[in-house]
Design a protein around this motif. Structure first.
Motif: not given
Length: 242
Positions: A231-242
């Motif tokens: 979740v943190a990595v997706a948020t940091r990269q601006g991607r949809a959350l898993p």
């Protein structure tokens, strides 16, 4: 016997899926998992390695709200009015629409507000989150007199929203965010406070609330933007959350 729930202490979905809260009659063995890679048993249930996940007599179920619906159907209440999902197809569709709204709107901005480093980005996230909460309030007002989202009984949409509303205190602590009082903003958020007061009295909700100090400590990684969860990595990269 034959029922295992894999969960993580910090995971908001625990409050939604934990059968001890949703279905008191279900005897289960809760497996508290912090990092999926250290738990092969979890990987056997959910190949994605994400919690929550349910092993019910060898039948594997995962994805938060899929688990919620599964539990609601397999272990129904003796009173149909107390089932999490309504019986009417239209009402079920409406519940899924708003649970999806919470998942795609409120949840991502919750994490963005925690992780963003620039003050301007944080202020934008605060305003965005309030706009989403305001829209949920309007939906509640149009659907029922409450106190819950769709009426007098705690239901599917309440399950989706409650864990994050319960964590708004984390946003207040780290980012100064709070939902305006019932008297502020021309009463735009008064329905939220009626709802929140009722939710806090639900036994299953109270049974699955986590210690406040432990949650603050767990979310420190997100506030520092050092968390390494998916979740943190997706948020940091601006991607949809898993």
């Amino acid at each position: 016997d034959g029922k295992n729930v894999y969960e993580s202490y910090v995971c908001p979905a625990l409050m939604a899926v934990n059968p001890l809260g949703l279905v008191p009659a279900l005897d289960h063995d809760g497996k508290n998992v912090y990092e999926s890679y250290v738990c092969p048993a979890l990987m056997a249930v959910n190949p994605l390695g994400l919690v929550p996940a349910l092993d019910h007599d060898g039948k594997n179920v995962y994805e938060s709200y899929v688990c919620v619906e599964y539990i609601d159907e397999v272990f129904p209440s003796s009173n149909p009015d107390e089932d999490l999902m309504p019986r009417s197809p239209f009402e079920r569709a409406t519940a899924r629409i708003w649970a999806d709204y919470i998942t795609k709107k409120i949840v991502p901005v919750f994490y963005r507000l925690l992780q963003k480093r620039e003050q301007s980005d944080r202020e934008a996230a605060k305003n965005e989150l309030l706009s989403y909460v305001r829209r949920v309030c309007k939906a509640m007002e149009s659907l029922s007199d409450g106190p819950f989202f769709a009426g007098k009984c705690f239901g599917f949409v309440d399950v989706a929203l409650a864990p994050f509303a319960d964590r708004f205190f984390v946003l207040k602590h780290y980012r100064g965010f709070q939902v305006p009082s019932a008297d502020e903003e021309d009463g735009a958020f008064s329905r939220f406070h009626v709802w929140w007061s009722a939710v806090q009295d639900v036994p299953s909700f109270k049974d699955t609330r986590q210690d406040r100090e432990k949650l603050l400590a767990a979310y420190q990684r997100y506030a520092d933007d050092t968390a390494s969860s998916e979740v943190a990595v997706a948020t940091r990269q601006g991607r949809a959350l898993p």
